[in-house]
Design a protein around this motif. Structure first.
Motif, PDB file in Angstrom:
ATOM      1  N   ALA A  78      24.511  10.166 -11.051  1.00 16.40           N
ATOM      2  CA  ALA A  78      23.986  11.367 -10.395  1.00 16.40           C
ATOM      3  C   ALA A  78      24.102  11.240  -8.882  1.00 16.40           C
ATOM      4  O   ALA A  78      24.507  12.180  -8.193  1.00 16.40           O
ATOM      5  CB  ALA A  78      22.527  11.585 -10.802  1.00 16.40           C
ATOM      6  N   LYS A  79      23.772  10.075  -8.353  1.00 15.73           N
ATOM      7  CA  LYS A  79      23.898   9.854  -6.908  1.00 15.73           C
ATOM      8  C   LYS A  79      25.351   9.932  -6.463  1.00 15.73           C
ATOM      9  O   LYS A  79      25.667  10.455  -5.385  1.00 15.73           O
ATOM     10  CB  LYS A  79      23.296   8.500  -6.535  1.00 15.73           C
ATOM     11  CG  LYS A  79      21.790   8.430  -6.684  1.00 15.73           C
ATOM     12  CD  LYS A  79      21.268   7.038  -6.342  1.00 15.73           C
ATOM     13  CE  LYS A  79      19.758   6.972  -6.484  1.00 15.73           C
ATOM     14  NZ  LYS A  79      19.226   5.607  -6.207  1.00 15.73           N
ATOM     15  N   PHE A 107      21.902  21.043 -10.487  1.00 13.41           N
ATOM     16  CA  PHE A 107      21.896  19.628 -10.814  1.00 13.41           C
ATOM     17  C   PHE A 107      20.683  18.937 -10.202  1.00 13.41           C
ATOM     18  O   PHE A 107      19.988  18.165 -10.872  1.00 13.41           O
ATOM     19  CB  PHE A 107      23.199  18.998 -10.298  1.00 13.41           C
ATOM     20  CG  PHE A 107      23.475  17.637 -10.865  1.00 13.41           C
ATOM     21  CD1 PHE A 107      23.384  17.401 -12.220  1.00 13.41           C
ATOM     22  CD2 PHE A 107      23.838  16.591 -10.037  1.00 13.41           C
ATOM     23  CE1 PHE A 107      23.655  16.150 -12.745  1.00 13.41           C
ATOM     24  CE2 PHE A 107      24.115  15.338 -10.549  1.00 13.41           C
ATOM     25  CZ  PHE A 107      24.014  15.120 -11.904  1.00 13.41           C
ATOM     26  N   LEU A 108      20.405  19.244  -8.925  1.00 18.33           N
ATOM     27  CA  LEU A 108      19.295  18.596  -8.242  1.00 18.33           C
ATOM     28  C   LEU A 108      17.961  18.958  -8.892  1.00 18.33           C
ATOM     29  O   LEU A 108      17.083  18.110  -9.042  1.00 18.33           O
ATOM     30  CB  LEU A 108      19.289  19.005  -6.768  1.00 18.33           C
ATOM     31  CG  LEU A 108      18.283  18.286  -5.866  1.00 18.33           C
ATOM     32  CD1 LEU A 108      18.579  16.795  -5.825  1.00 18.33           C
ATOM     33  CD2 LEU A 108      18.319  18.861  -4.453  1.00 18.33           C
ATOM     34  N   ASN A 109      17.808  20.216  -9.303  1.00 18.18           N
ATOM     35  CA  ASN A 109      16.545  20.660  -9.905  1.00 18.18           C
ATOM     36  C   ASN A 109      16.282  20.015 -11.256  1.00 18.18           C
ATOM     37  O   ASN A 109      15.133  20.022 -11.731  1.00 18.18           O
ATOM     38  CB  ASN A 109      16.534  22.183 -10.052  1.00 18.18           C
ATOM     39  CG  ASN A 109      16.431  22.889  -8.714  1.00 18.18           C
ATOM     40  OD1 ASN A 109      15.918  22.324  -7.754  1.00 18.18           O
ATOM     41  ND2 ASN A 109      16.936  24.107  -8.635  1.00 18.18           N
ATOM     42  N   CYS A 110      17.313  19.500 -11.900  1.00 20.53           N
ATOM     43  CA  CYS A 110      17.142  18.859 -13.213  1.00 20.53           C
ATOM     44  C   CYS A 110      16.804  17.381 -13.106  1.00 20.53           C
ATOM     45  O   CYS A 110      16.493  16.745 -14.115  1.00 20.53           O
ATOM     46  CB  CYS A 110      18.426  19.023 -14.039  1.00 20.53           C
ATOM     47  SG  CYS A 110      18.764  20.726 -14.547  1.00 20.53           S
ATOM     48  N   ILE A 115      14.422  10.473  -8.028  1.00 18.05           N
ATOM     49  CA  ILE A 115      15.870  10.468  -7.794  1.00 18.05           C
ATOM     50  C   ILE A 115      16.236  11.539  -6.768  1.00 18.05           C
ATOM     51  O   ILE A 115      17.104  11.326  -5.912  1.00 18.05           O
ATOM     52  CB  ILE A 115      16.638  10.691  -9.110  1.00 18.05           C
ATOM     53  CG1 ILE A 115      16.322   9.566 -10.107  1.00 18.05           C
ATOM     54  CG2 ILE A 115      18.145  10.753  -8.847  1.00 18.05           C
ATOM     55  CD1 ILE A 115      17.042   9.700 -11.434  1.00 18.05           C
ATOM     56  N   GLN A 116      15.557  12.699  -6.825  1.00 18.26           N
ATOM     57  CA  GLN A 116      15.776  13.725  -5.813  1.00 18.26           C
ATOM     58  C   GLN A 116      15.488  13.174  -4.418  1.00 18.26           C
ATOM     59  O   GLN A 116      16.244  13.398  -3.469  1.00 18.26           O
ATOM     60  CB  GLN A 116      14.883  14.940  -6.075  1.00 18.26           C
ATOM     61  CG  GLN A 116      15.262  15.748  -7.301  1.00 18.26           C
ATOM     62  CD  GLN A 116      14.429  17.025  -7.409  1.00 18.26           C
ATOM     63  OE1 GLN A 116      14.042  17.600  -6.406  1.00 18.26           O
ATOM     64  NE2 GLN A 116      14.148  17.443  -8.634  1.00 18.26           N
ATOM     65  N   SER A 117      14.395  12.433  -4.294  1.00 15.77           N
ATOM     66  CA  SER A 117      14.020  11.839  -3.007  1.00 15.77           C
ATOM     67  C   SER A 117      15.057  10.829  -2.546  1.00 15.77           C
ATOM     68  O   SER A 117      15.414  10.776  -1.366  1.00 15.77           O
ATOM     69  CB  SER A 117      12.649  11.175  -3.124  1.00 15.77           C
ATOM     70  OG  SER A 117      12.298  10.531  -1.921  1.00 15.77           O
ATOM     71  N   SER A 118      15.566  10.039  -3.486  1.00 15.16           N
ATOM     72  CA  SER A 118      16.579   9.035  -3.166  1.00 15.16           C
ATOM     73  C   SER A 118      17.870   9.689  -2.683  1.00 15.16           C
ATOM     74  O   SER A 118      18.494   9.237  -1.719  1.00 15.16           O
ATOM     75  CB  SER A 118      16.858   8.160  -4.395  1.00 15.16           C
ATOM     76  OG  SER A 118      17.852   7.202  -4.106  1.00 15.16           O
ATOM     77  N   ILE A 119      18.247  10.792  -3.342  1.00 12.24           N
ATOM     78  CA  ILE A 119      19.460  11.507  -2.945  1.00 12.24           C
ATOM     79  C   ILE A 119      19.284  12.126  -1.562  1.00 12.24           C
ATOM     80  O   ILE A 119      20.205  12.099  -0.730  1.00 12.24           O
ATOM     81  CB  ILE A 119      19.810  12.585  -3.987  1.00 12.24           C
ATOM     82  CG1 ILE A 119      20.348  11.922  -5.258  1.00 12.24           C
ATOM     83  CG2 ILE A 119      20.836  13.575  -3.439  1.00 12.24           C
ATOM     84  CD1 ILE A 119      20.579  12.871  -6.401  1.00 12.24           C
ATOM     85  N   THR A 120      18.110  12.674  -1.276  1.00 16.25           N
ATOM     86  CA  THR A 120      17.832  13.241   0.046  1.00 16.25           C
ATOM     87  C   THR A 120      17.958  12.170   1.129  1.00 16.25           C
ATOM     88  O   THR A 120      18.501  12.425   2.216  1.00 16.25           O
ATOM     89  CB  THR A 120      16.427  13.864   0.091  1.00 16.25           C
ATOM     90  OG1 THR A 120      16.339  14.889  -0.905  1.00 16.25           O
ATOM     91  CG2 THR A 120      16.143  14.464   1.452  1.00 16.25           C
TER      92      THR A 120
END
Length: 315
Positions: A78-79, A107-110, A115-120
């Motif tokens: 995902a990342k 994709f981000l909302n799922c 993980i969202q925080s890590s991607i940000t």
């Protein structure tokens, strides 16, 4: 098989079919027609692009914009997807600009919040930066479809010096330093030329062309791999340390760059005739950090450009 598993399997099955009937799916999944109808209704409500026709030849059909079945990703996968999309962030135009934004939001909302925080954090720390180009390419998407469909195009093109009507046989598309390019066989010049997409003012006509009629590479990868190859001129350009560092960022010259243990280096390679003027323009701002040794034609071209620049400022 649970209902959720059946719906996923049904999405996969439907995606492989052009059309189908309720009876066919009922037989394949060993359930009643009533159950299949309920499942199809749920898929339609979820946005699956189906339409039905009544009558003897009726059934269900899939619209062109098909929805792909669910795919599972690991956290690192995902990342990686977001990291790859980050490379497109600074391009002014993309063939699927709105779709790219839409898919990333979905994709981000799922993803789980951690993980969202890590991607940000990744997005705030690492970027594939490219220069900001103040050029619009409104015909990028139509040119994308022309290239993918292997069609020819008659275009109105605005070059550095003039505007012209040309029929081209595209090889492909590639992006570099924030700009989109379409290498293509030009029937006016009877050779392969590079066309900047932002300079295409109008697509006048699009149509298929006979395969094998024009001498074009089989793929854009093949074209780019042999882009630098030519034997019209053998160039040798001596470089200081500063000159070496500047040339390392130019992929057209990087293959001919040789560095010396004592410092500095040399560009030693073959180029095409059409590239000679570009080489002169590229090395002109280097000043004393580049010295053209060969060929004599390039030396004279450099002298001419320096003289013209001198005359410009001494008026």
């Amino acid at each position: 098989m649970s209902k959720a598993e059946r719906l996923i399997e049904m999405m996969i099955t439907i995606n492989t079919k052009k059309d189908f009937t309720v009876g066919e799916l009922a037989k394949e999944f060993s359930v009643s027609k009533r159950t299949i109808l309920r499942d199809l209704q749920e898929l339609e409500q979820a946005g699956f692009p189906l339409y039905s026709e009544v009558g003897a030849a009726g059934g269900y059909h899939i619209l062109k914009e098909r929805i792909l079945p669910p795919i599972t990703f690991s956290e690192n996968e995902a990342k990686a997807i977001f990291f790859a999309c980050q490379a497109l962030k600074f391009y002014h135009d993309l063939p699927f600009e709105q779709e790219t934004i839409s898919v990333l939001k979905k994709f981000l909302n799922c993803l789980p919040l951690d993980i969202q925080s890590s991607i940000t954090q990744i997005q705030n720390s690492v970027v594939f930066w490219i220069p900001d180009r103040h050029y619009d390419s409104p015909l990028l998407k139509p040119m994308f479809h022309i290239v993918v469909n292997h069609h020819s195009a008659t275009i109105q093109y605005s070059s550095t010096h003039s505007e012209s009507i040309r029929t081209i046989i595209p090889i492909g598309l590639y992006a570099m330093n924030g700009l989109w390019y379409c290498p293509a066989y030009c029937t006016v010049a009877n050779q392969i030329r590079e066309f900047r997409i932002d300079r295409i003012k109008e697509i006048i006509e699009e149509k298929p062309y006979p395969k094998g009629k024009f001498p074009v590479p089989a793929s854009i990868q093949e074209y780019l791999e042999r882009l630098e190859i030519g034997n019209d001129y053998h160039i040798k350009i001596q470089l200081t340390d500063i000159g070496v560092k500047r040339c390392e960022t130019e992929f057209l010259l990087a293959r001919g760059l040789k560095t010396f243990p004592t410092g500095g280096g040399i560009i030693d390679m073959e180029i095409r005739h059409a590239t000679l003027d570009w080489v002169a323009d590229y090395f002109l701002p280097f000043g004393i950090n580049a010295t053209v040794l060969e060929p004599p034609e390039l030396v004279e071209l450099m002298k001419q450009k320096i003289y013209e620049l001198h005359q410009h400022y001494c008026r």
